[in-house]
Scaffold this motif. Structure first.
Motif, PDB file in Angstrom:
ATOM      1  N   GLU A 102     -21.375  26.430 -23.471  1.00 56.32           N
ATOM      2  CA  GLU A 102     -20.774  26.225 -24.793  1.00 56.32           C
ATOM      3  C   GLU A 102     -21.640  25.357 -25.702  1.00 56.32           C
ATOM      4  O   GLU A 102     -21.184  24.875 -26.737  1.00 56.32           O
TER       5      GLU A 102
ATOM      6  N   ILE B 100      -9.815  29.465 -23.582  1.00 52.97           N
ATOM      7  CA  ILE B 100     -11.080  30.164 -23.749  1.00 52.97           C
ATOM      8  C   ILE B 100     -12.121  29.661 -22.742  1.00 52.97           C
ATOM      9  O   ILE B 100     -12.912  30.437 -22.198  1.00 52.97           O
TER      10      ILE B 100
ATOM     11  N   ARG C 265     -13.971  31.936 -19.827  1.00 56.02           N
ATOM     12  CA  ARG C 265     -15.423  32.016 -19.640  1.00 56.02           C
ATOM     13  C   ARG C 265     -15.826  31.684 -18.208  1.00 56.02           C
ATOM     14  O   ARG C 265     -16.669  32.367 -17.609  1.00 56.02           O
TER      15      ARG C 265
ATOM     16  N   GLU D 245     -19.448  36.049 -26.748  1.00 58.72           N
ATOM     17  CA  GLU D 245     -18.839  35.659 -25.475  1.00 58.72           C
ATOM     18  C   GLU D 245     -19.658  36.099 -24.255  1.00 58.72           C
ATOM     19  O   GLU D 245     -19.785  35.339 -23.291  1.00 58.72           O
TER      20      GLU D 245
END
Length: 266
Positions: free
Chosen positions: A209, A73, A77, A133
């Motif tokens: 994040e 993930i 990103r 996201e």
């Protein structure tokens, strides 16, 4: 055998064997210093875990499906933020480095915005996009876009004006000069710029994040910080570093294969 005069000569040459030995020696020296400070407990293990402890943490993490999900993930990103940056910044940068009007429109504003830290935009990004996201990808995009636009503009300006004028003299039109002369001439440096900006993209991962994340390497590091799990923090940082180094080497190899006449990374 490399002599000291050659090693410290400005833009002096260095054999590949000596270069690789220096690289390996530098990494080894950092590892030895880390080992001395941690195993001797000159620094509290809470703040500086030993290489063995970090290695065990890494091994246990590798065996976990969650870890590979975090790697996946985070890579997604970074790559998406980087892709959108390239799609917009490269053509705009080429325009800004080629046409004075485009430079007047784009460069002063971009130079103004690029000094604003990407993290300062997080509250606005949350308001505009939400917590999903796209918001995390947008943080990486904002951190990279303005830098890349200016660097690509510099790449375009660095193309010899004599080369362009010679093309006009030989009868080439404006579009032909752009496609056949300017773009091919700036490609080697453009590849180096893309390589550098990829490093920026990874550096903004933690910021991306920071908010409302429940997965990713940055989330793993932030969660470990709450519980003083410094071995997990070190492991996460090293994993990001290894991923970045692998991608950087792939860029350097690609640059060398595509543009063997241009100077590139070793």
């Amino acid at each position: 055998m490399e002599t000291l005069s050659n090693l410290f000569k400005i833009r002096g040459e260095m054999s590949r064997k000596a270069y690789l030995a220096t690289v390996v020696g530098t990494f080894a020296a950092v590892f030895v210093l880390w080992s001395l400070l941690s195993y001797s407990q000159l620094v509290d293990p809470t703040f500086l875990p030993s290489p063995g402890t970090v290695g065990k943490t890494f091994w246990h993490s590798v065996l976990s499906a969650d870890f590979w999900g975090y790697v996946g993930i985070s890579s997604y990103r970074v790559l998406m933020g980087y892709l959108f940056t390239c799609l917009l910044a490269i053509p705009l940068g080429i325009l800004a480095g080629t046409f004075k009007f485009a430079e007047a429109v784009l460069v002063p504003l971009t130079e103004f915005i690029r000094y604003m830290p990407a993290t300062a935009f997080i509250p606005l990004i949350i308001v505009w996009i939400g917590l999903g996201e796209p918001a995390k990808i947008m943080v990486i995009f904002v951190g990279c876009f303005f830098q890349m636009l200016l660097m690509v503009a510099d790449n375009a300006r660095a193309v010899s004006n004599d080369l362009l004028q010679a093309s006009y003299t030989l009868g080439a039109g404006k579009l032909q000069v752009l496609r056949k002369v300017l773009l091919p001439a700036l490609l080697p440096e453009l590849m180096n710029t893309m390589r550098l900006i990829m490093g920026w993209a990874w550096s903004y991962l933690i910021a991306a994040e920071l908010f409302a994340a429940s997965s990713g390497l940055g989330f793993m590091i932030i969660r470990a910080q709450r519980y003083l799990q410094t071995d997990m923090i070190f492991m996460g940082i090293l994993v990001i570093g290894m991923l970045g180094l692998i991608i950087d080497r792939l860029f350097a190899l690609l640059n060398k294969k595509l543009f063997p006449w241009a100077e590139g990374g070793r």
